[in-house]
Design an enzyme around this catalytic site. Structure first.
Site, PDB file in Angstrom:
ATOM      1  N   GLU A  91       0.814  -1.222   0.000  1.00 28.50           N
ATOM      2  CA  GLU A  91       0.000   0.000   0.000  1.00 28.50           C
ATOM      3  C   GLU A  91       0.843   1.265   0.000  1.00 28.50           C
ATOM      4  OE1 GLU A  91      -3.122   2.142   3.036  1.00 28.50           O
ATOM      5  OE2 GLU A  91      -2.836  -0.022   3.172  1.00 28.50           O
ATOM      6  N   ASP A  92       1.910   1.281   0.790  1.00 27.90           N
ATOM      7  CA  ASP A  92       2.640   2.532   1.029  1.00 27.90           C
ATOM      8  C   ASP A  92       3.988   2.637   0.334  1.00 27.90           C
ATOM      9  OD1 ASP A  92       0.573   3.306   2.621  1.00 27.90           O
ATOM     10  OD2 ASP A  92       1.509   2.713   4.513  1.00 27.90           O
TER      11      ASP A  92
END
Length: 722
Positions: A91-92
């Protein structure tokens, strides 16, 4: 409460020492190779999140480390811990699922992907985004139940560190936790996680209320200490005399539970704290029942408060004996009796499956199986739901904390949420049973399908071939499975009806242009599908049936040649009217302004999403809308209509005792059903009655009105057209 000491001890210490401390705990139950894999995942995450910081200013890697620590306290397996370390990497950071799979294996990559949020897709609202995220996670849970355990640990650490966020965001996250994640933890039997979710969420949502209750509990605890100790000693001494080894503990209510009871039961703080609760933990199931006998000898039991969750476990695998007692001087006492393993299962739920996991999959396997069954139910709901928001609504319905237990005619036990009906029961047996049920017997007596079931009842469902779900069931079903299956069936039926109606309307429009649908080449249909960005020709028919697309214009598009352009071909449209018989279903509706009945000249008006609305030819609404000819559908009645059609009549009567009963008898005697009756007093001598009645035709209506006129008190009878 769970005490996850490592993360709290790590503040101000270098991350290396924290991962070292975690490795020490893991060495107690994992092999050295597995511990090394978890450490490797940590260093990989540390590198991936290099330069990223949390709102609190700490390096970002402290978060995945804390999540892994929470799972380590529950003795989760090494793959779950690796996924916890890596859960924000996809996600990051720029690292893909495929890269993670190459590094740590496909299982860990799937777990991480299941926990990751859908951050790269634009949604109409935050609610829709959250619903989509949960929907994706549910699909991943169906493949591997550990996804939800990693997500719960992730959410728990985020809740513990909410303090650095803005108040509005803090409240939003707390509300979502209380509505979704705390009930999921409860559903999976993870009592400790649920308690912490609820207390942290409550504190974030209502900080002042939480602080006041906290202070009051602290004060009461000092006042109650002597009574609690006396009761505990009495129980311990009695059990020792009987030769039973047991741990007796006083239980305290947590803040959110006190707050909820004060609100729902409208009780004061003192009334709720009057109750003294104890837990007795023993070494075997036999001793549970022996202890029950002992406490009932020591203190008088309260009738109706004994519950045996050992013989009939809760849906989340929870097992225990519950009983209520009158203590010294009438002090109310609540006692839970369970084994050590039941205690572990009650606190950690499905997570205890990994703690007790053996080759034989003994007792804890049942909790795991129940959890899998629940997740499988989520998957079925997801497949039936129209969109993610409907799915999340169904999930919330399904997360009822209170259950009832009913029996099938063969003696099998079914667990349902409180407030469930026979329709919920039917759908819990099987979707096909629910779809075809027509009646039920509760304890061998015929009962309405809407009757609320009680624990211990025997329920028998009566089915009929060809029966279909009734839309009215949605007003009283409470289980998510029943609600989603009924909605799915009605949507599917509505679509099938829309396609059929759309085809009839298009056929009539083409006939008016001198053509037929069967004469249209496949290539021309495909061309229209492409022009309209539809998936297939059926979708165009559905849009026509729903009233979102005009049949005549679609017919011209299909023909798209000289034939369609000839003006003289348009006139015959009126002659090719569509035949209505009153059984078309959801997409042919009869207007409530004029109540058309067979024999009335009628006309159809297209309405978006409602299909065709039938009006009488002289209705003021139909006259107004005729300025839009593309919305008008020529209609005629079928010769063999046998359904009842609603019509409104107004009867003016001289005031007499019992005249309404006489009027109703006359109407019923003419083979007509009264749907609604309302009375208004015009003067002291005249009563005006409005009747909504079901009739078969204008001839039938004329017969009814003639019978009413023959009542001596009748002054005037008219058909109402608004």
């Amino acid at each position: 409460m769970l005490q996850y000491s490592i993360f709290h001890a790590q503040n101000g210490q270098p991350p290396e020492r924290s991962i070292g401390a975690l490795a020490t705990i893991l060495a107690d139950y994992l092999s050295p190779e597995q511990v090394n894999l978890v450490q490797r995942a940590y260093y990989y995450a540390e590198q991936a999140h290099e330069g990223q910081r949390r709102r609190s200013g700490e390096p970002y890697v402290t978060h995945p480390l804390a999540v892994a620590t929470i799972l380590a306290e529950m003795h989760m397996d090494h793959q779950s811990l690796m996924a916890a370390m890596l859960h924000d990497v996809i996600e990051d950071t720029a690292i893909s699922k495929k890269t993670l799979g190459n590094q740590f294996g496909s299982t860990v990559a799937e777990l991480v992907d299941g926990v990751s949020k859908l951050t790269r897709i634009e949604f109409q609202s935050r609610a829709e985004q959250q619903a989509e995220n949960f929907q994706k996670m549910a699909l991943a849970m169906a493949k591997d139940i550990r996804v939800i355990l990693v997500k719960l640990a992730d959410r728990l650490h985020n809740m513990r560190t909410l303090g650095v966020l803005q108040p509005e965001k803090r409240r939003r996250i707390a509300r979502e936790t209380l509505e979704i994640y705390a009930p999921i933890a409860q559903r999976l039997g993870m009592h400790n996680i649920r308690l912490e979710f609820e207390d942290l969420g409550f504190t974030a949502m209502h900080p002042m209320r939480a602080e006041r209750i906290k202070r009051a509990v602290k004060q009461v605890r000092g006042d109650r200490r002597e009574i609690v100790e006396n009761i505990r000693e009495s129980i311990e001494n009695y059990l020792a005399e009987e030769g039973i080894s047991a741990r007796v503990m006083g239980r305290e209510k947590h803040l959110y539970s006190i707050y909820q009871k004060m609100r729902s039961k409208k009780k004061s703080f003192n009334e709720i704290m009057d109750l003294y609760a104890f837990r007795i933990v023993v070494d075997s199931v036999d001793n549970c029942y022996r202890v029950l006998g002992c406490v009932h000898s020591l203190f008088k039991p309260v009738p109706g408060q004994f519950k045996d969750y050992i013989a009939i476990p809760k849906a989340n695998g929870y097992q225990s004996l519950h009983t209520g007692l009158f203590g010294l001087n009438g002090v109310p006492i609540e006692v839970q009796i369970r084994t050590e393993e039941m205690e572990e299962m009650a606190n950690n739920g499905i997570a205890a499956h990994w703690l007790y996991k053996t080759d034989s999959e003994t007792t804890s396997g049942s909790s795991h199986a129940r959890a899998r069954q629940w997740v499988q139910g989520l998957l079925e709901m997801q497949q039936r739901a129209g969109n993610s928001l409907e799915f999340i609504e169904n999930v919330k319905i399904d997360l009822f904390p209170d259950e009832i237990y009913v029996f099938t005619p063969k003696g099998e036990i079914l667990e349902l949420p409180a407030g469930a009906t026979a329709v919920d029961f039917a759908y819990s047996v099987h979707s096909d049973v629910g779809n075809s049920c027509v009646a039920c017997r509760i304890n061998r007596r015929l009962a309405p399908l809407s009757e609320v079931l009680q624990s211990g009842q025997t329920v028998e469902v009566i089915t009929a071939q060809g029966a279909q779900p009734n839309p009215n069931w949605l007003n009283f079903v409470v289980t998510a499975k029943a609600r989603s299956t009924i909605r799915h069936f009605l949507k599917h039926q509505r679509r099938a009806e829309a396609v059929e109606l759309g085809q009839r309307m298009l056929e009539k429009a083409l006939a008016g242009l001198g053509s037929h649908l069967k004469d249209i080449p496949e290539a021309q249909r495909d061309e229209l599908v492409e022009q309209t960005d539809s998936e297939k020709f059926e979708n165009i028919l559905e849009e026509i049936g729903l009233g979102n697309r005009v049949a005549y214009l679609t017919a011209r598009q299909l023909l798209s040649g000289a034939k369609a352009a000839e003006p003289e071909q348009e006139a015959p449209l009126v002659q090719h009217s569509m035949v209505i018989n009153g059984t078309e279903g959801f997409l042919v509706n009869f207007a409530k302004c004029c109540y058309p009945i067979p024999g009335d000249p009628i006309i159809g008006l297209l309405s978006s999403e409602k299909g065709v609305v039938v009006h009488t030819d002289t209705c003021h609404n139909s006259i107004e809308l005729r300025s839009k000819p593309e919305k008008v559908v020529p209609l005629s009645w079928a010769d063999d209509t046998e359904n009842d059609f609603t019509v409104e009549i107004k009867v003016e009567l001289s005031k007499q005792r019992g005249i309404i009963a006489v009027l109703a008898t006359r109407v019923n005697g003419a083979d007509a059903s009264i749907e609604k009756i309302s009375v208004e007093d015009d003067t002291s001598k005249i009563t005006t009655v409005h009747l909504l009645i079901g009739v078969k035709s204008r001839v039938h209506l004329a017969n009814i009105m003639r019978r009413i006129r023959h009542i001596p008190a009748t002054l005037r009878v008219t058909r109402v057209r608004h």
